[in-house]
Design a protein around this motif. Sequence first.
Motif, short mmCIF file in Angstrom:
data_model
loop_
_atom_site.label_atom_id
_atom_site.label_comp_id
_atom_site.label_asym_id
_atom_site.label_seq_id
_atom_site.Cartn_x
_atom_site.Cartn_y
_atom_site.Cartn_z
N LEU A 299 28.87 50.10 50.12
CA LEU A 299 30.20 50.08 51.09
C LEU A 299 31.72 50.78 50.66
CD1 LEU A 299 30.10 47.00 53.69
CD2 LEU A 299 28.36 49.57 53.83
N GLY A 300 31.08 50.45 49.47
CA GLY A 300 32.52 51.09 48.44
C GLY A 300 33.19 49.75 49.20
N LEU A 301 33.51 48.86 48.70
CA LEU A 301 34.47 47.68 48.85
C LEU A 301 34.26 46.76 47.85
CD1 LEU A 301 33.34 46.06 52.66
CD2 LEU A 301 35.66 47.63 52.06
N PRO A 302 35.97 45.81 47.52
CA PRO A 302 35.70 44.95 46.29
C PRO A 302 34.84 43.88 46.29
CG PRO A 302 38.12 45.27 47.29
CD PRO A 302 37.41 46.47 49.15
N TYR A 303 34.57 43.31 45.18
CA TYR A 303 33.73 42.62 45.39
C TYR A 303 34.39 41.32 44.33
CZ TYR A 303 29.49 40.05 45.08
OH TYR A 303 28.60 38.96 44.10
N ALA A 304 34.49 39.85 45.34
CA ALA A 304 34.90 38.52 44.18
C ALA A 304 33.28 37.62 44.76
CB ALA A 304 35.95 38.56 45.65
N PHE A 305 33.69 37.49 43.26
CA PHE A 305 32.61 36.71 43.00
C PHE A 305 32.95 35.44 42.68
CE2 PHE A 305 29.21 34.38 40.90
CZ PHE A 305 28.25 35.14 41.17
N ALA B 204 42.44 35.73 29.63
CA ALA B 204 41.85 36.71 29.02
C ALA B 204 40.49 37.15 28.59
CB ALA B 204 42.93 37.04 28.46
N ALA B 205 40.13 36.68 28.18
CA ALA B 205 38.51 36.35 27.57
C ALA B 205 37.39 36.54 28.58
CB ALA B 205 38.93 35.13 26.89
N PHE B 206 38.32 35.36 29.71
CA PHE B 206 36.96 35.25 30.82
C PHE B 206 37.19 36.51 31.67
CE2 PHE B 206 36.93 34.36 35.50
CZ PHE B 206 35.54 33.70 35.00
N ALA B 207 37.89 37.35 31.31
CA ALA B 207 38.32 38.76 32.53
C ALA B 207 37.70 39.49 31.53
CB ALA B 207 39.90 38.83 33.12
N GLU B 208 37.96 39.59 30.66
CA GLU B 208 37.38 40.39 29.23
C GLU B 208 35.60 40.24 29.27
OE1 GLU B 208 37.13 42.45 24.89
OE2 GLU B 208 38.57 40.64 25.19
N SER B 209 35.62 39.14 29.72
CA SER B 209 33.97 39.20 29.46
C SER B 209 33.01 39.13 31.08
CB SER B 209 33.57 37.85 29.00
OG SER B 209 33.65 36.52 30.51
N CYS B 210 33.96 39.61 32.19
CA CYS B 210 33.43 40.47 33.24
C CYS B 210 33.31 40.29 33.95
CB CYS B 210 33.37 38.64 34.30
SG CYS B 210 34.79 38.23 34.56
N GLN B 211 34.45 41.80 33.15
CA GLN B 211 35.41 42.56 33.95
C GLN B 211 35.67 42.84 34.87
OE1 GLN B 211 31.21 44.95 33.12
NE2 GLN B 211 33.39 46.86 32.48
N ALA B 212 36.43 41.40 35.24
CA ALA B 212 37.25 41.63 36.26
C ALA B 212 38.11 42.13 36.40
CB ALA B 212 37.44 39.91 36.18
N ASP B 213 39.06 42.39 36.89
CA ASP B 213 40.49 43.24 37.77
C ASP B 213 41.12 42.39 37.99
OD1 ASP B 213 39.80 46.16 37.23
OD2 ASP B 213 37.79 45.53 38.72
N GLU B 214 41.29 41.55 38.50
CA GLU B 214 41.39 40.51 39.09
C GLU B 214 40.77 39.03 38.95
OE1 GLU B 214 43.42 38.68 44.01
OE2 GLU B 214 43.21 41.05 43.06
N ASP C 99 26.12 31.10 37.47
CA ASP C 99 25.14 31.35 36.93
C ASP C 99 24.97 33.49 36.84
OD1 ASP C 99 24.35 28.92 36.13
OD2 ASP C 99 23.13 28.92 37.71
N ALA C 100 25.46 33.83 38.24
CA ALA C 100 25.10 34.83 38.57
C ALA C 100 25.75 35.55 37.80
CB ALA C 100 24.59 35.41 39.13
N LEU C 101 27.42 35.89 37.76
CA LEU C 101 28.36 36.78 37.13
C LEU C 101 28.85 37.69 36.82
CD1 LEU C 101 31.39 36.68 37.45
CD2 LEU C 101 31.68 35.43 35.72
N HIS C 102 27.73 37.88 35.64
CA HIS C 102 27.59 38.91 34.68
C HIS C 102 26.42 39.98 35.40
CE1 HIS C 102 30.09 36.37 32.29
NE2 HIS C 102 30.42 37.02 31.51
N GLU C 103 25.50 39.67 36.07
CA GLU C 103 24.70 40.47 36.02
C GLU C 103 25.10 40.68 36.98
OE1 GLU C 103 20.89 42.86 37.29
OE2 GLU C 103 22.15 41.69 35.11
N ALA C 104 25.96 40.15 38.25
CA ALA C 104 26.14 40.53 39.41
C ALA C 104 27.15 41.86 39.22
CB ALA C 104 27.32 39.54 40.65
N VAL C 105 28.47 41.48 38.62
CA VAL C 105 29.77 42.74 38.11
C VAL C 105 28.56 43.92 37.81
CG1 VAL C 105 31.04 42.52 36.29
CG2 VAL C 105 30.83 41.03 37.31
N ARG C 106 27.92 43.31 36.62
CA ARG C 106 27.05 44.77 36.55
C ARG C 106 26.39 46.11 37.30
NH1 ARG C 106 22.50 46.81 35.59
NH2 ARG C 106 20.90 45.39 36.45
#
Length: 331
Positions: free
Chosen positions: A179-185, A293-303, A192-199
């Motif tokens: 849908l082209g919408l922002p995604y919040a995990f 900072a490390a957490f955001a980098e690890s999961c490529q979070a913008d927010e 458990d599924a954070l990094h896979e969901a972001v990918r």
Amino acid sequence: MPTVISLLDLAPISAGQSARDSFQASIALARAAERAGYERVWYAEHHNMATIASSATSVVIGHVAAHTETIRLGAGGIMLPNHSPLVIAEQFGTLETLFPGRIDLGLGRAPGSDQVTTRALRRDHQSAESFPQDVLELQGYLAGKSVIPGVQAVPRAERPVPLYVLGSSLFGAQLAAKLGLPYAFASHFAPDALHEAVRVYRGTFTPSAQLAEPYVIAGVNVIAADSHDEAVAQMTSSYRSRTRAFISRGGVGRNYTDAEIDAFLASAGGQQLASMTRYTAVGTPDEVRDYLAAFAESCQADELITAHHAQSVEARVHSVELTGAAMLAAA
């Protein structure tokens, strides 16, 4: 490091306090976040939970908006299977009309309650199956392009309320991307599924009228204090209390001692509950900033949605202030 941080407020009702006290605390937290440079405050819909006062989420948002000036306020989230899309469009069209440019609408497909409560909400347990269609119907109402001929949401604000898809699995990631919408995990309690969901989300994202590029939000627990030892003590007390409430449902086990709670968390049976708070930043402002900072980098979070868990209102407000100052200084 992302400069965008937001705040999750469940409007908790502490022991010996009332729901009214909780709403006053929500105002204090939102004002602190506003002063500290947070982008927005999120409020989550939960039902039949004696320690959470945010069940009427849109009402809480309106109340806090009337007592703040600039900070954005949003549902993180509205559990859409509990509602008709038209009613939610009316509620958030009203909020955006009253507080233009300050309202966000995050949507989840979980009921936010147990099966008995779901029935009490007059919803069918199959309602979640129509979540994708309900999101599109809601989006149409908010944009003045209803997919139901002859039906419009009134009032409709001058500009659509931004939509966000919330989730803790690949389903939400795939839907948000489509849908082209922002995604919040919801990694603050379901990591458990954070990094896979972001990918999956970033890899399959399709641009939309609302969003040209993927936008990832990740939840993280935070307890910031003036000293490391103080923060650890607050975390220990808070997580013991949380565990005690979990295992005391139905009135059983309310008198468990701290030692018994610690033993339970260390046991095989308690490991799943303990792992829910895997992503927790705890310590001084510098320690919290480095962790975030490390957490955001690890999961490529913008927010980052920060959930502050100190038990007293004063300690939560202080944690919000310390974290905001540390993140702004590093931006």
